[in-house]
Design a protein around this motif. Structure first.
Motif, mmCIF file in Angstrom:
data_model
loop_
_atom_site.group_PDB
_atom_site.id
_atom_site.type_symbol
_atom_site.label_atom_id
_atom_site.label_comp_id
_atom_site.label_asym_id
_atom_site.label_seq_id
_atom_site.Cartn_x
_atom_site.Cartn_y
_atom_site.Cartn_z
ATOM 1 N N LYS A 8 0.851 -1.209 0.000
ATOM 2 C CA LYS A 8 0.000 0.000 0.000
ATOM 3 C C LYS A 8 0.882 1.253 0.000
ATOM 4 C CE LYS A 8 -4.281 1.641 0.786
ATOM 5 N NZ LYS A 8 -5.009 0.855 1.740
ATOM 6 N N VAL A 24 0.597 2.865 -3.502
ATOM 7 C CA VAL A 24 -0.479 3.862 -3.409
ATOM 8 C C VAL A 24 0.049 5.177 -2.820
ATOM 9 C CG1 VAL A 24 -2.769 4.379 -2.445
ATOM 10 C CG2 VAL A 24 -2.216 2.039 -3.206
ATOM 11 N N THR A 25 0.561 5.105 -1.594
ATOM 12 C CA THR A 25 1.001 6.347 -0.933
ATOM 13 C C THR A 25 2.120 7.027 -1.716
ATOM 14 O OG1 THR A 25 0.573 5.136 1.125
ATOM 15 C CG2 THR A 25 1.575 7.298 1.337
ATOM 16 N N THR A 32 -6.103 5.238 5.392
ATOM 17 C CA THR A 32 -4.978 4.623 4.655
ATOM 18 C C THR A 32 -4.690 5.342 3.340
ATOM 19 O OG1 THR A 32 -6.282 2.994 3.401
ATOM 20 C CG2 THR A 32 -5.552 2.348 5.619
ATOM 21 N N HIS A 33 -5.606 6.224 2.921
ATOM 22 C CA HIS A 33 -5.399 6.943 1.654
ATOM 23 C C HIS A 33 -4.896 8.370 1.869
ATOM 24 C CE1 HIS A 33 -7.007 3.776 -0.916
ATOM 25 N NE2 HIS A 33 -7.837 3.527 0.082
#
Ligand code: SF4
Length: 294
Positions: A90, A94-95, A155-156
């Motif tokens: 993640k 993503v990050t 988490t986003h």
């Protein structure tokens, strides 16, 4: 709704597996973050004593582990027991959008810090996902869904926002709901014999069962949260409804034990225990290949 892990339809199972897909380790999409970000010691079953932020001596330039196939044979139980709950991929994909810490050395320390925060959030998501499937927890479904969505949203966040999060406060809120879930499940498995929250909280964490023979102990619906069960003998024991969140199962003998309806058990915990073909596991977990087939 699943009760707790048994009697589920294919549709329910497929939903659950999909929900947990992003919370399973996928090292190929990570930048070796756990092998760098963590402080660890040889005493705890890692290769050497290492400071946080320094790459492990076995981490290769392509972020794979040079001894991955032999971790167990080398006695690296710290490595086999660690589970990032998908936080590694993640953060990497993503990050940070696929940019690794070598490309941007100035943000490396920030990425390692973010990984440790993300790992906590993903661990919460794992347990909350399980909690939402437990029929005895139906009275608190709305609260579970709400805090799950809130956690997923966190988490986003951007790296800076993640670092500023009040993790202790959020964790307390999540833990309170997991605790209530646990009580509802445990009471069910104790045949309606209720235990007060105060007494519940006093059990589990801090319990020391190192090397103990527990084969004649009634552990149905037991609170084993954070219990130390290292090398304990649980052969043939029925652990239905037992809460094993954070329990240390290193070398715990689970041969023939029934954990099918235990709650808050993870693959990493199971990987460090001993078991056999007669050990019954929750449907979400897979039987470790090193367990004997006797
Ligand atoms: S031995 Fe392998 S899995 Fe363990 S910390 Fe080092 S690189 Fe990571």
């Amino acid at each position: 709704m699943i009760y707790p892990h048994g009697n589920k339809s294919d549709k329910e199972l497929s939903f659950l597996h999909r929900a947990l897909e992003d919370l399973r380790v996928d090292c190929e999409k990570c930048f070796g973050l756990c092998c760098i970000a963590l402080y660890f010691s040889a005493f705890e079953g890692f290769p050497v004593d290492k400071e946080a932020g320094k790459p492990c001596i076995n981490l290769k330039s392509d972020f794979t582990c040079s001894v991955h196939r032999n971790l167990r044979e080398r006695g690296l139980k710290g490595c086999t027991a660690y589970d990032c709950f998908g936080a590694g991929q993640k953060v990497a994909q993503v990050t940070y959008g696929g940019h690794d810490w070598r490309q941007f050395p100035e943000s490396a320390n920030q990425m390692f810090e973010v990984f440790l925060i993300m790992r906590q959030l993903h661990e919460m998501l794992w347990y909350l996902t399980e909690a939402r499937t437990l029929k005895p927890a139906s009275p608190i479904q709305d609260e579970l869904s709400s805090i799950f969505n809130e956690t997923e949203g966190l988490t986003h966040l951007s790296p800076d926002s993640l670092i500023e999060l009040d993790m202790a406060a959020h964790r307390n809120n999540v833990n309170a709901l997991l605790q209530r879930t646990s009580e509802l499940v445990q009471n069910k498995f104790r045949g309606g014999q209720k235990t007060s929250s105060r007494r519940q909280n006093s059990r589990g964490r801090g319990l020391d069962f190192i090397g103990k023979d527990l084969r004649k102990t009634n552990l149905r619906g037991a609170n084993l949260r954070g219990a130390c069960l290292i090398a304990a003998d649980l052969r043939g024991v029925d652990l239905s409804g037992a809460d094993l969140i954070g329990a240390d199962l290193r070398d715990t003998d689970l041969r023939g034990a029934n954990l099918r309806d235990s709650i808050f058990l993870t693959q990493a915990q199971i990987n460090t225990a001993k078991g056999d073909s007669n050990t019954k596991l929750p449907i979400l977990l897979t039987r470790p290949t090193h367990w004997s087939n006797d």
